[in-house]
Design a protein around this motif. Structure first.
Motif, PDB file in Angstrom:
ATOM      1  N   PRO A 213       1.138   7.757   1.175  1.00 20.80           N
ATOM      2  CA  PRO A 213       2.593   7.632   1.032  1.00 20.80           C
ATOM      3  C   PRO A 213       3.266   8.898   0.534  1.00 20.80           C
ATOM      4  CG  PRO A 213       1.444   6.075  -0.394  1.00 20.80           C
ATOM      5  CD  PRO A 213       0.432   6.739   0.426  1.00 20.80           C
ATOM      6  N   PHE A 214       2.581   9.654  -0.331  1.00 22.56           N
ATOM      7  CA  PHE A 214       3.188  10.886  -0.826  1.00 22.56           C
ATOM      8  C   PHE A 214       3.359  11.894   0.295  1.00 22.56           C
ATOM      9  CE2 PHE A 214       1.150   9.138  -4.630  1.00 22.56           C
ATOM     10  CZ  PHE A 214       2.298   8.962  -5.371  1.00 22.56           C
TER      11      PHE A 214
ATOM     12  N   GLN B 156      -5.649   6.320   0.675  1.00 22.30           N
ATOM     13  CA  GLN B 156      -4.588   5.324   0.590  1.00 22.30           C
ATOM     14  C   GLN B 156      -3.582   5.677  -0.498  1.00 22.30           C
ATOM     15  OE1 GLN B 156      -5.807   1.248   0.104  1.00 22.30           O
ATOM     16  NE2 GLN B 156      -6.249   1.135   2.279  1.00 22.30           N
ATOM     17  N   PHE B 157      -4.085   6.331  -1.545  1.00 25.09           N
ATOM     18  CA  PHE B 157      -3.180   6.721  -2.619  1.00 25.09           C
ATOM     19  C   PHE B 157      -2.308   7.895  -2.193  1.00 25.09           C
ATOM     20  CE2 PHE B 157      -2.048   8.813  -6.607  1.00 25.09           C
ATOM     21  CZ  PHE B 157      -1.582   7.735  -7.329  1.00 25.09           C
TER      22      PHE B 157
ATOM     23  N   PRO C 290       1.379   3.409  -4.837  1.00 20.25           N
ATOM     24  CA  PRO C 290       1.096   4.725  -5.437  1.00 20.25           C
ATOM     25  C   PRO C 290       2.361   5.413  -5.944  1.00 20.25           C
ATOM     26  CG  PRO C 290      -0.010   4.516  -3.337  1.00 20.25           C
ATOM     27  CD  PRO C 290       0.913   3.352  -3.445  1.00 20.25           C
ATOM     28  N   ILE C 291       3.453   5.283  -5.188  1.00 20.03           N
ATOM     29  CA  ILE C 291       4.691   5.948  -5.598  1.00 20.03           C
ATOM     30  C   ILE C 291       5.176   5.388  -6.928  1.00 20.03           C
ATOM     31  CG2 ILE C 291       7.094   6.324  -4.979  1.00 20.03           C
ATOM     32  CD1 ILE C 291       6.244   6.335  -2.083  1.00 20.03           C
TER      33      ILE C 291
ATOM     34  N   ARG D 106       0.816  -1.210   0.000  1.00 23.36           N
ATOM     35  CA  ARG D 106       0.000   0.000   0.000  1.00 23.36           C
ATOM     36  C   ARG D 106       0.849   1.258   0.000  1.00 23.36           C
ATOM     37  NH1 ARG D 106      -4.431  -1.336   4.342  1.00 23.36           N
ATOM     38  NH2 ARG D 106      -5.563  -2.924   3.205  1.00 23.36           N
ATOM     39  N   PHE D 107       2.026   1.158   0.634  1.00 26.63           N
ATOM     40  CA  PHE D 107       2.874   2.346   0.683  1.00 26.63           C
ATOM     41  C   PHE D 107       3.549   2.599  -0.662  1.00 26.63           C
ATOM     42  CE2 PHE D 107       6.747   4.698   1.591  1.00 26.63           C
ATOM     43  CZ  PHE D 107       6.241   5.738   2.350  1.00 26.63           C
ATOM     44  N   PHE D 108       4.114   1.543  -1.257  1.00 26.73           N
ATOM     45  CA  PHE D 108       4.940   1.772  -2.442  1.00 26.73           C
ATOM     46  C   PHE D 108       4.147   1.822  -3.741  1.00 26.73           C
ATOM     47  CE2 PHE D 108       8.434   0.565   0.352  1.00 26.73           C
ATOM     48  CZ  PHE D 108       9.338   1.539   0.005  1.00 26.73           C
TER      49      PHE D 108
END
Lengths: 269, 267
Positions: free
Chosen positions: B22-23, B18-19, A106-107, A102-104
């Protein structure tokens, strides 16, 4: 059977007809002066130029053309192996752990469409001209497709398979290496294919803007300065041949040795 | 059974957070590190200053918009040319066996040439500027589209063609009503592939061949003046542009055609 084979052999010769006709016309028009040879050099000129670079012009003992090819391939090998190691490990982590995914994810989604070459100017400021920049940019370009496909492959494993393995009492490392990774191999290979293509293309592009005297990209771009289109044509043909050799030769061989032999082509790839 | 509306929106909100989460983490850490001076501002500018640079490129004179407009113009022209011709030739090759046998090896040879390798040649033939860049984008999108269209047409089931032949359809009807709709999944996959190729060709070619404008040129020119903030701003724009192209435009196209017609499963 025999007839079929013969027919197949004949049909592989088909493309030679338009190609040779095209080359003949090109040569003919260049010779009678309809085509300006300074802009569109004729086929015989390209051949003789490549022959020159391969045989006549040498630095030390090594012909110039081979040096160019060698330095491009050397960069590709380093860039591709570094990014493969990093990308496969991150992909496995993302595939097995929900939170890391979930963390990586989107990046990676945001960074993946950035053309590798867009990083080149920034990295040139950080690392200067030459190998470090070229290799890093190539590695960045190859990284994303491999991560994406590895992660997708590991995640796509059917739950039942994992459950049954767990019921049989395997521990985590065995589960990873004996169940998840073999399952994900077709996806991994797709990732390698894409990564190789993107890495190679980006590498050639970066060689044009940040090269240090060697490399096929540099050779082509340098030929423009001296208005030598024959070197550009020759370079383009060599680039295509090298890539075909890598993809149809090397990757195909790996495919045959792994997924086809194991019989796990569970995807239409 | 359809979900109630509020549940649908809740899911959307959850997905968006959720999208974005992380940013926020990455950007705030990055900002903090530059603020504390752990990362030198000269090497990696802070997110806020990148944002500021984007605004400064927009507000007194909309330079960024001119750069973007030029790039979009080149992309649209080269891409639409490549796609139109690619689909036409792909369908023709799919219908005619001997055409396919003759040209498909040539096409797989051309696909393996990096698009950027053509640029020095076009620089000699066409000079700096739009022509070179558009031609590069054209070549970048042309070959993947042909390849995918050809494979799509070839993968249409023979029985369907036979059935329509028996019912008295002529070649034109078969082509437009059977072959093209049947190969649409593959054609759209090709279009998607081609957007990626075209986008990369655009940025690369603009660095080598742009005369004055273009987003790739902006990044490349900023290098000469050591304007690292402008380079990062350009990178942000390129990332967002690529994302928009791939996910919004192509995603929309997929949703409106093949997903709506039930050719592929909805995601």
């Amino acid at each position: 059977m025999n007839l079929e084979n013969k027919q197949q052999k004949i049909s592989t010769l088909y493309p030679l007809i338009p190609v040779s006709l095209f080359l003949l016309f090109w040569e003919f028009f260049a010779k009678i002066g309809v085509i300006n040879q300074a802009l569109l050099s004729c086929p015989s000129q390209i051949l003789s130029e490549m022959w020159n670079l391969l045989i006549a012009k040498k630095i030390g003992d090594c012909p110039i053309l081979l040096l160019h090819i060698y330095s491009s391939l050397y960069r590709l090998v380093i860039a591709f192996s570094v990014s493969t190691i990093l990308a496969v490990s991150l992909g496995i982590l993302m595939g097995t752990n929900k939170y890391i995914y979930r963390f990586f994810d989107p990046i990676i989604t945001l960074l993946m469409p950035i053309p590798g070459i867009a990083w080149a100017p920034i990295l040139m400021l950080w690392l200067g001209f030459g190998d470090p920049t070229i290799i890093t940019v190539g590695a960045i370009a190859a990284f994303f497709p491999i991560v994406h496909n590895t992660c997708y492959g590991v995640r796509s494993i059917e739950k039942e398979i994992v459950w049954s393995a767990e019921l049989l009492g395997v521990n985590k490392p065995t589960l990873l290496f004996k169940v998840c990774l073999p399952w994900a191999t077709p996806y991994l290979l797709t990732g390698f294919k894409l990564g190789l293509a993107r890495g190679w293309r980006t590498l050639i592009a970066v060689e044009m803007i940040a090269a240090s005297l060697w490399g096929l990209g540099f050779m082509i771009f340098d030929a423009r300065d001296y208005l030598r289109p024959s070197i550009i044509y020759g370079g383009i043909i060599i680039l295509a041949l090298i890539y075909l050799l890598l993809e149809k030769g090397l990757l195909r061989w790996i495919e045959k040795k792994t997924i086809e032999k194991w019989g796990i082509l569970h995807e239409k790839t | 059974m359809r979900k109630p509306k509020h549940e649908f929106f809740n899911k959307k909100i959850k997905d968006t957070t959720q999208f974005i989460f992380p940013f926020t983490v990455v950007i705030s850490t990055w900002q903090l590190l530059t603020q504390c001076g752990i990362i030198s501002e000269n090497l990696i500018p802070s997110p806020l200053s990148i944002l500021y640079t984007i605004f400064s490129l927009l507000s007194p004179k909309p330079l960024l918009l001119i750069h973007l407009w030029k790039s979009v113009y080149r992309l649209t022209l080269g891409y639409s040319l490549g796609v139109t011709l690619g689909i036409l030739i792909g369908v023709a090759m799919g219908i005619n066996k001997s055409l396919e046998k003759t040209f498909s090896p040539i096409i797989s040879f051309f696909i393996s040439i990096p698009t950027i390798a053509w640029v020095p040649l076009f620089l000699i033939l066409l000079g700096l500027g739009d022509e070179t860049i558009i031609t590069a984008i054209f070549l970048g999108s042309f070959f993947p589209v042909i390849y995918n269209t050809l494979n799509g047409v070839k993968s249409v089931k023979k029985e369907l063609v036979w059935a329509s032949e028996i019912m008295g359809a002529n070649q034109t009807t078969i082509t437009f009503k059977v072959l093209i709709p049947g190969s649409l999944t593959s054609i759209i996959a090709g279009l998607r592939l081609a957007t990626g190729y075209a986008w990369r060709a655009l940025v690369g070619a603009e660095m080598l061949a742009a005369a004055k404008w273009g987003i790739g040129y902006m990044i490349y020119a900023a290098k000469a003046f050591y304007e690292i903030k402008v380079m990062f701003a350009g990178l942000v724009i390129i990332a967002i542009g690529g994302l928009l192209l791939d996910h919004l435009l192509m995603g929309y196209l997929e949703k409106e055609t093949i997903e709506k017609w039930g050719l592929v499963a909805k995601r």
